[in-house]
Scaffold this active site. Structure first.
Site, PDB file in Angstrom:
ATOM      1  N   CYS A  68     -13.492 -12.153  51.938  1.00 22.65           N
ATOM      2  CA  CYS A  68     -12.728 -11.991  50.701  1.00 22.65           C
ATOM      3  C   CYS A  68     -11.613 -10.978  50.924  1.00 22.65           C
ATOM      4  CB  CYS A  68     -13.676 -11.515  49.603  1.00 22.65           C
ATOM      5  SG  CYS A  68     -12.861 -10.785  48.174  1.00 22.65           S
ATOM      6  N   CYS A  71     -11.027  -6.463  48.995  1.00 18.79           N
ATOM      7  CA  CYS A  71     -11.307  -5.090  49.429  1.00 18.79           C
ATOM      8  C   CYS A  71     -10.914  -4.915  50.893  1.00 18.79           C
ATOM      9  CB  CYS A  71     -12.790  -4.761  49.262  1.00 18.79           C
ATOM     10  SG  CYS A  71     -13.338  -4.697  47.541  1.00 18.79           S
ATOM     11  N   PHE A 272       7.492   2.203  28.462  1.00 15.48           N
ATOM     12  CA  PHE A 272       6.640   1.161  29.049  1.00 15.48           C
ATOM     13  C   PHE A 272       5.244   1.279  28.418  1.00 15.48           C
ATOM     14  CE2 PHE A 272       9.704   2.645  32.228  1.00 15.48           C
ATOM     15  CZ  PHE A 272      10.368   1.470  32.570  1.00 15.48           C
ATOM     16  N   GLU A 292       8.646  -0.612  24.513  1.00 17.93           N
ATOM     17  CA  GLU A 292       8.010  -1.633  25.353  1.00 17.93           C
ATOM     18  C   GLU A 292       8.835  -2.916  25.291  1.00 17.93           C
ATOM     19  OE1 GLU A 292       6.012  -4.146  27.548  1.00 17.93           O
ATOM     20  OE2 GLU A 292       5.421  -2.031  27.502  1.00 17.93           O
ATOM     21  N   CYS A 366       1.364   3.390  39.715  1.00 16.74           N
ATOM     22  CA  CYS A 366       0.401   2.765  40.624  1.00 16.74           C
ATOM     23  C   CYS A 366       1.002   2.566  42.004  1.00 16.74           C
ATOM     24  CB  CYS A 366      -0.073   1.430  40.050  1.00 16.74           C
ATOM     25  SG  CYS A 366       1.258   0.209  39.856  1.00 16.74           S
TER      26      CYS A 366
END
Length: 413
Positions: A68, A71, A272, A292, A366
């Site tokens: 997968c 990860c 945002f 936004e 992020c």
């Protein structure tokens, strides 16, 4: 043909990096200090065997790890993993000449991710449903997922069946599944156009299985229960496909950091703003202006505010901040600004903030690279960086969140 490699360090994507005479070679699932054999193709190689294992190597908790693509580093010991994540933020800041004592990583617990995106495709063998193998289009069927909330894992068979009921394409499509207070919210994209009979069958299935909502390409097919999430006790009816932080714990940690920074601010701008994960929490102390670009998210925020009690005034503005950032003159009406943009960051908006006299700024990101770029703009505009806190909400992946707090000593008039 396999080649012997010694791993020098762990790369930014979680690959082991070996240094050779012809350049660096990236080997997934290898750790620093290990001696391995791998099949090389240009600058990448497939791990064949570990001849000398690192003391930091541990048994991965998931049977699908290595196949997968979700990860990257389940095989790395916890403390070393936390250091690696924190260093990603440190290195990004250093690349922009930013010296700051980066805080300890706020960790992410297993079994806490509330939103997961699956890939599905109909094949001759049946419905393929799971995650895509790294650097491939192959779908790996999964039976477990230690990052996800148990409600998602328990529903895997039902979700696979639902994918089969709505699929009208031979291509791969995506199914985003979110745990809400009302049940699972399923948002599907690119599965093809439903006929009337399929729509009826899928709707009956959703009702029978107790799902909260099914939407396809933004259209609500059926919504037996309006999906609700809570932002510090404020109920928000989220629209289909709405952005939410990956885990509630990380969302709360970020909100706490930002809230403490703005404890004495009377007016705050939330840029945002999404569905209001910051705005509705900040409104317990401050008046908030939420900006936004997504109309549905802004409408959900507004409805939540109007039905909540004990909040100060919250206003909303629909605005594409990439095309039309708030100007420094507009920003000067606020005591604090928080911005949490997509991965591309907020370069143009940061330039306007840098010109403003807003005394308190919180930057949430992020993407450490674009965060560092935006912080450099703010620092060059006279802001002082008070703290940077890395937050892990993408467990065992290369992704890391961060919250940076800044101050400007004097307001410009």
């Amino acid at each position: 043909m396999s080649t012997r490699f010694t791993i020098a360090r762990l790369g930014s994507q979680g690959d082991g990096i070996a240094e050779t005479e012809t350049g660096e070679v990236f080997i997934p699932f290898a750790l620093p200090g290990e001696v391995v054999t791998a099949a090389r193709e240009k600058d990448r190689a497939t791990l064949m065997s570990v001849l000398e294992a690192s003391p930091l190597r541990v048994d991965p908790p998931c049977r699908h790890f290595g196949a997968c693509g979700g990860c990257a580093v389940q095989h790395l010991e916890t403390e070393a993993y936390h250091r690696w994540k924190r260093e990603k933020v440190v290195h990004a800041l250093k690349s922009k000449g930013i010296a700051c004592d980066v805080g300890a990583l706020v960790p992410c617990a297993p079994h806490t991710r509330r939103r997961v995106v699956f890939t599905a495709r109909r094949s001759e063998a049946g419905m393929q449903f799971g995650f895509v193998r790294a650097l491939s289009s192959e779908i790996i069927s999964i039976e477990e997922c230690p990052i996800s909330l148990p409600q998602i894992v328990a529903a895997l068979d039902r979700l696979r069946m639902l994918a089969g009921l709505i699929c009208t394409t031979t291509k791969s499509f995506h199914m985003a599944v979110t745990v809400t207070g009302s049940g699972l919210d399923v948002a599907v994209h690119d599965s093809g156009k439903l006929g009337e009979n399929q729509r009826r069958v899928a709707s009956n299935f959703v009702i029978a299985e107790g799902l909260a909502r099914l939407s396809i390409d933004g259209e609500i097919i059926i919504e037996p229960k309006k999906p609700i999430v809570l932002f510090d006790g404020v109920a928000v009816a989220v629209p289909p496909g709405a952005f939410l932080q990956a885990t509630e714990a990380a969302e709360q940690a970020m909100a706490n950091i930002v809230g403490q920074h703005f404890a004495r601010a009377k007016r705050v701008a939330d840029l945002f703003a999404g569905c209001g994960s910051f705005a509705l929490r900040l409104a317990t102390r401050s008046e908030v202006h939420a900006v936004e670009g997504d109309a549905a998210a802004l409408a959900a925020l507004d409805r939540a505010f109007r039905f909540a009690s004990g909040l100060k005034r919250v206003t909303g503005e629909r605005r594409d901040l990439f095309r039309r950032p708030l100007t420094f003159k507009e920003l000067n009406a606020f005591d604090g600004v928080v911005f949490d943009p997509p991965r591309a960051g907020a370069e143009d908006q940061s330039k306007q903030i840098a010109r403003s006299g807003v005394p308190l700024v919180a930057a949430v990101s992020c993407n450490p690279a674009t965060l560092a770029r935006d912080l450099r703009i703010l620092l060059d505009g006279g802001y002082a960086l008070k703290s940077v806190t890395p937050i892990d909400q993408f467990l065992w992946s290369p992704h890391v969140e961060a919250v940076a707090l800044l101050e400007k000593p004097k307001r410009r008039r």
